[in-house]
Design a protein around this motif. Structure first.
Motif, short mmCIF file in Angstrom:
data_model
loop_
_atom_site.label_atom_id
_atom_site.label_comp_id
_atom_site.label_asym_id
_atom_site.label_seq_id
_atom_site.Cartn_x
_atom_site.Cartn_y
_atom_site.Cartn_z
N ALA A 186 -5.76 10.65 -0.36
CA ALA A 186 -7.12 10.12 -0.24
C ALA A 186 -7.31 8.85 -1.06
N ALA A 187 -6.47 8.66 -2.11
CA ALA A 187 -6.64 7.50 -2.98
C ALA A 187 -5.74 6.34 -2.58
N VAL A 188 -5.08 6.43 -1.44
CA VAL A 188 -4.23 5.34 -0.97
C VAL A 188 -5.07 4.37 -0.15
N VAL A 189 -4.89 3.07 -0.40
CA VAL A 189 -5.61 2.04 0.34
C VAL A 189 -4.60 1.07 0.93
N ARG A 190 -4.66 0.90 2.22
CA ARG A 190 -3.78 -0.06 2.90
C ARG A 190 -4.46 -1.43 2.86
N PHE A 191 -3.75 -2.40 2.30
CA PHE A 191 -4.34 -3.71 1.99
C PHE A 191 -3.46 -4.80 2.56
N SER A 192 -4.07 -5.80 3.18
CA SER A 192 -3.33 -6.90 3.80
C SER A 192 -3.78 -8.22 3.19
N ALA A 193 -2.82 -9.09 2.88
CA ALA A 193 -3.12 -10.41 2.34
C ALA A 193 -1.95 -11.33 2.61
N ARG B 139 -0.68 -13.32 9.67
CA ARG B 139 -1.44 -13.09 10.90
C ARG B 139 -2.87 -12.65 10.60
N MET B 140 -3.75 -12.93 11.54
CA MET B 140 -5.08 -12.35 11.50
C MET B 140 -4.97 -10.97 12.14
#
Length: 311
Positions: free
Chosen positions: A95-102, A134-135
């Protein structure tokens, strides 16, 4: 649908197996930490790839078609084989995992120095990073949050401006000393370095009453990391884009050539997919906003905006 690999995309099989096991797209979304819409699109993508239905959609869930039952057996056998041979295939997403893109430059110049602070606290978070120019389609790819540079207003996502950039010219200390002080036109005697968008340089020269268009002697690099590296190596003059470049100025790796500033026409935006953000994603957004100095009112609007959009 491209069948060149002769195998359906792995993400579609993960969504299918989770939905079959739970009996609903909502249950699969909870198990995979995705949205209901993301699971639904992955299953539809799989059915399009196969050319047949794997589920019967019902009011309170889904049930397998005969073809879906056969596919589930083979999928679970394949997943068991993957689990036996390599744990690379079973990403643990609590539950505390966040998928982040940059983009690469945001990751190395802004995110990495703040990583420990962003993960620490209550709740403790684990950032799973996707580095990409990529967007990306956030919902379809299961991305909770993203930072992108642009002009905002991208469709299919909720966005808030993190910070603007008042840019100024920088170069290696040796080149900055050689250029010296004077009018802004003196910089035109040097190669000017920029990334894929030269709008920053146009804005800077326009603010000084001069016109600028990219020239053959200027240098273009696709990522801002490389722009700063090129400037530090004496290959020309670049624009400092605070806060990404500030640490390198403070360390003396690059030096200010001209203190005059101009507002970059592009800025950095925090994006999220449509729908209610997961608690872990909202917690990370709050921490990112604090690091960027984002006013609380703007953050609150960012986290609640979908409720108004759906009304």
């Amino acid at each position: 649908m491209d069948h060149s690999s002769n195998l359906p995309p792995l993400d579609t099989l993960r969504a299918f197996e989770a939905a079959a096991r739970s009996g609903s797209f909502s249950g699969a979304a909870e198990a995979l930490n995705l949205t209901h819409g993301a699971v639904s699109r992955q299953v539809a993508k799989l059915e399009h790839w196969l050319g047949l239905r794997v589920f019967v959609r019902q009011a309170r869930g889904v049930s397998l078609t005969p073809e879906g039952q056969r596919l589930l057996q083979r999928t679970q056998e394949a997943f068991s084989l993957f689990a036996d041979t390599s744990d690379r295939w079973s990403e643990q997403r609590g539950a505390a995992v966040v998928r982040f893109s940059a983009t690469p430059s945001v990751c190395s110049l802004w995110l990495m120095p703040r990583w420990q602070r962003l993960e620490s606290g209550d709740p403790a978070l684990r950032i799973v990073l996707q580095v990409d120019h990529r967007m990306v389609a956030l919902d379809e790819e299961g991305i909770d949050l993203a930072i992108r540079c642009g002009r905002g207003g991208a469709p299919g996502r909720v966005s808030v401006q993190l910070f603007e950039e008042w840019c100024f010219p920088v170069a290696s200390p040796a080149l900055a000393q050689a250029i010296g002080e004077g009018g802004p036109q003196r910089l035109l005697g040097q190669p000017l370095i920029h990334d894929s968008d030269a709008a920053g340089w146009r804005a800077w020269f326009n603010a000084q009453g001069l016109d600028y268009r990219p020239r053959p002697q200027d240098r273009r690099f696709e990522d801002y990391n490389l722009v700063l590296d090129a400037a530090a190596c004496g290959l020309g003059v670049a624009l400092a884009r605070p806060p990404l470049a500030q640490a390198q100025i403070d360390s003396g790796r690059i030096a200010i050539v001209d203190p005059r500033t101009a507002l970059n026409p592009v800025s950095y935006w925090l994006d999220r997919p449509l729908g209610q953000p997961r608690p872990a994603a909202a917690a990370l957004a709050i921490r990112i906003a604090a690091e960027a100095g984002l006013p609380p009112a703007k953050l609150a609007s960012f986290l609640k905006q979908e409720a108004r959009a759906a009304a």
